[in-house]
Design an enzyme around this catalytic site. Structure first.
Site, short mmCIF file in Angstrom:
data_model
loop_
_atom_site.label_atom_id
_atom_site.label_comp_id
_atom_site.label_asym_id
_atom_site.label_seq_id
_atom_site.Cartn_x
_atom_site.Cartn_y
_atom_site.Cartn_z
N ARG A 1 0.81 -1.22 0.00
CA ARG A 1 0.00 0.00 0.00
C ARG A 1 0.84 1.27 0.00
NH1 ARG A 1 -4.90 0.71 4.21
NH2 ARG A 1 -5.35 -1.34 3.32
N HIS B 1 -8.03 -2.89 -7.18
CA HIS B 1 -7.70 -2.19 -5.93
C HIS B 1 -8.94 -2.11 -5.03
CE1 HIS B 1 -4.73 0.15 -3.73
NE2 HIS B 1 -5.66 1.05 -3.44
N TYR C 1 -16.88 14.80 -12.76
CA TYR C 1 -16.75 15.98 -13.63
C TYR C 1 -15.47 15.96 -14.47
CZ TYR C 1 -20.38 17.84 -10.55
OH TYR C 1 -21.52 18.02 -9.83
#
Length: 745
Positions: free
Chosen positions: A31, A77, A121
């Protein structure tokens, strides 16, 4: 019937230790830390690979970030979408990464700390350099693929990155018990360093720094401790000092302005706002009077923070003050930690490049082994087709005489002619001598008739010659490490030519900033403390003009010097020091500042018993009295200390200060117990002790009794208290002996 449960007895500490180590290693390896080979954390690697799989290439249209994040989360993931999107955003920000790997479309945040727009967006696609340097050879079996979290997909264990991404883009991450912080470097310089290492594997750190002199931050700036870089790059640990780039410009009226055009890398984000606040603080605290105005005029064109100066100001001295007191000079902590062979390791710049080069040799070996195998297969098929062209009439005869594909293939491979109709016995004999391979036979059977055109046969011969050259080239690369090195270096030089840019960060040795502070003129002031414990300072002429209002509105007024310190005594026996300079100084109606903002005093927990200036306490005697009736006199000079908070007196368990007062010289003390016993004693009966002493007994109390009040009465003062509805004049009480019980009222 269910199987009987089996209990296993284990030491609790062993279970905790094993579980914690498993968790820590999971965070470290899977990680938080990058791999030394491709310089990527798992979330970055998975995001780039997913974009590659989705076909979001540099020459294809942008795709919604939400699609990329969702696909990455679902396939590779299994963590929060915010971590994936944040990784995607950071990889697109040119002010954080030396080499952005993703091209963003939309609001992807700003250098001033503005966050990116929501993923629904924004749009993104891979950069060309990412496609060419990070993902180009995934189809050539150059890296191992491992199952994803639910074993429904395969993902690369590491990306086949051809440039040292760990140095080019740097890295930062916090694992369990360790953290990594690697600065970004210049693309072209790092390529030169890799080539230098490949030519001389025994190169040392000093020689390597001729090619990679230091970090190259995307925000520019100046590294000012050049001499420390050798130790940092040798050990992988250290501190790099970075300054912003400052220019001094002429303004109207003979004034000057300081313009900051580049900021230190650690100032990215919210720290720009903190820098502006720190400059405001310098003005408010009177550290400088030279700043007239400050404005942030930064735009898409770059950073531009303008500080307007008053006429005659020493601009260079003010720059030094900014370096000393603000984030304009900052420190980048280096800890070059990465996962190497499955374990975290801190390494210098040469070992880091060594691991990268070894990885490049591994990639090249696997790549050219795969390419060589493909070329040999192609050679086999091409040889079969060429041979077939020479006996094409016989092959057509076999095909026309065969009942099915299987019969024809058996004849081509093994020479079996049974069942096939031939035009002549000679054709049958010739067919029996055919020995094509399985691949060749399949290719012949699939060959189209137009391949028999003369030009097509010539093209086949040309392809065969090209295949033979490729086989020779690939064999030479695999058999000769020097040849392989030349191939790798040639590719690196092409990358440098395409993607290198000029260095932005200047590296130098710069002397530490020295600020010439002008001495502050000492003047008489009045410190005004209102009923909300807000303090402000005015000069004496201002106080005299507003004396009536000041006396009416202030809980306490202290006359002292502006360079003085105020001593604030509390009921817990502590003394907090407040610099008069830390309180706002100016006009009478200016807003004050809470005294607990400029000291360790906590207005919510402690009661302010007394406040006075240290200069007023020197040469004076201070009386202390507590609930347990402990009394003493302390010399005021003992409170002139450097610590912001110190013990003003020693208290027994459960005791509390009731009285702190400067002695007037002609007063007596009256103690009142909780059971309304009163005892008046003369001050002369109290000994003078150190502030670290408890004191002496003032009034004899019952076991469960405490004092409720202590009164200090000057001669001629008529103070009256009320007990059980009866007024008692304290100055008429008989003066008794210290240590007695007193009289009941």
């Amino acid at each position: 019937m269910a199987e009987k449960e089996k209990l296993i007895r284990m030491e609790y500490s062993e279970i905790m230790e094993k579980s914690y180590i498993d968790y820590a290693m999971s965070v470290i390896v899977a990680r938080a830390l990058p791999d030394v080979r491709d310089g990527l954390k798992p979330v970055q690697r998975r995001t780039l690979y997913d974009m590659h799989e989705l076909g979001i290439r540099y020459d294809k249209p942008f795709r919604k970030s939400a699609r990329i994040v969702g696909d990455t989360m679902g396939k590779y993931h299994p963590h929060g979408d915010s971590s994936i999107y944040e990784a995607l955003v950071v990889m697109s920000q040119d002010f954080k990464k030396g080499l952005p790997l993703i091209e963003g479309h939309g609001n992807f945040g700003s250098i001033e700390g503005d966050g990116a727009a929501a993923m629904r967006y924004t749009e993104a696609r891979l950069q060309k350099v990412t496609q060419e340097c990070y993902l180009s050879d995934l189809d050539k079996d150059v890296v191992d693929f491992v199952p994803n979290f639910d074993e429904t997909e395969k993902e690369p264990e590491v990306l086949p990155v051809k440039v040292p991404n760990l140095l080019i883009n740097g890295a930062d991450g916090i694992a369990v018990g360790m953290a990594t912080s690697i600065p970004p470097h210049n693309f072209g310089e790092v390529i030169d360093g890799v080539i230098a290492y490949m030519k001389n594997p025994d190169i040392n750190t000093k020689q390597m720094m001729e090619y990679i002199p230091g970090p190259d931050f995307p925000t520019g700036g100046i590294v000012i401790n050049k001499d420390d870089l050798h130790a940092i790059y040798s050990t992988g640990v250290g501190k790099i000092k970075v300054r912003g780039k400052v220019e001094i410009e002429k303004a109207k009226g003979g004034k000057e302005r300081i313009v900051i055009t580049e900021i230190p890398y650690p100032m990215i984000g919210a720290n720009i706002g903190k820098f502006l606040n720190d400059v405001y603080g310098l003005v408010e605290s009177k550290k400088t009077n030279d700043i007239v105005d400050i404005s942030n005029q930064s735009s898409k064109e770059g950073i531009r923070i303008v500080i307007e100066l008053r006429k005659g100001a020493d601009a260079q001295n003010l720059c030094n003050l900014l370096y000393k007191k603000t984030r304009l000079e900052d420190t980048f902590g280096v800890n070059m930690l990465a996962v190497c062979n499955g374990r975290p390791e801190t390494m210098g710049i040469v070992p880091m490049i060594r691991h990268h080069v070894n990885f490049q040799y591994e990639l090249a070996t696997r790549k050219y082994t795969t390419l060589l195998a493909k070329e040999r297969q192609k050679k086999e098929i091409q040889e079969g087709l060429i041979k077939a062209c020479d006996v094409i009439d016989l092959i057509i005869e076999i095909l026309r005489g065969s009942k099915d594909m299987k019969m024809a293939k058996a004849c081509l491979v093994e020479g079996i002619t049974e069942g096939i109709k031939f035009k002549s016995e000679q054709s049958k004999k010739d067919a029996a001598r055919l020995k094509f391979t399985e691949r060749q036979a399949t290719a012949i059977l699939e060959m189209r008739l137009y391949k028999l055109i003369g030009l097509e046969i010539k093209a086949l011969m040309d392809d065969y010659e090209k295949t033979m050259r490729n086989i020779q080239e690939y064999s030479e690369i695999l058999e000769n490490r020097g040849t392989m090195a030349k191939v790798i270096m040639k590719e690196l030089k092409e990358f440098k030519k395409s993607y290198a840019r000029e260095r932005r960060t200047v590296i130098d040795n710069v002397a530490e900033a020295v600020v010439e502070e002008k001495p502050i003129e000492e003047i008489d002031v009045a410190v005004l403390i209102d009923r909300f414990s807000y303090g402000r300072v005015v000069d004496m002429p201002t106080y005299e003009r507003n004396k009536e209002a000041a006396d009416a509105e202030s809980k306490q007024i202290i006359f002292c010097k502006n360079l003085d310190k105020l001593a604030l005594f509390t009921n817990t026996g502590q003394m907090h020091l407040i610099k008069v300079l830390d309180l706002p100084f100016g006009k009478f109606r200016d807003k004050g500042q809470p005294i607990d903002n400029v000291s360790n005093f906590d207005a919510t927990k402690e009661e302010n018993l007394m406040m006075d200036a240290i200069s007023n306490l020197k040469g004076q005697k201070v009386i202390f009295g507590t609930k347990q009736s402990m009394l003493k006199i302390v010399d005021g000079g003992e409170f002139d200390v450097a610590k912001r908070t110190t013990a003003a007196t020693k208290l027994a368990d459960g005791d509390e200060v009731l009285l702190v007062r400067v002695m007037q010289g002609d007063e007596t003390l009256v103690m009142q117990s909780e059971k309304d016993y009163l005892l008046r004693i003369d001050m002369e009966s109290l000994p003078e002790k150190k502030k670290s002493a408890i004191g002496v007994k003032g009034m004899k109390l019952a076991d469960d009794e405490m004092l409720s009040h202590i009164y200090a009465i000057s001669s001629g003062e008529n103070e009256t208290i009320k007990i059980k509805g009866k007024n008692i004049a304290l100055n008429r009480l008989h003066i008794g002996t210290r240590g007695t019980k007193g009289v009941k009222k």
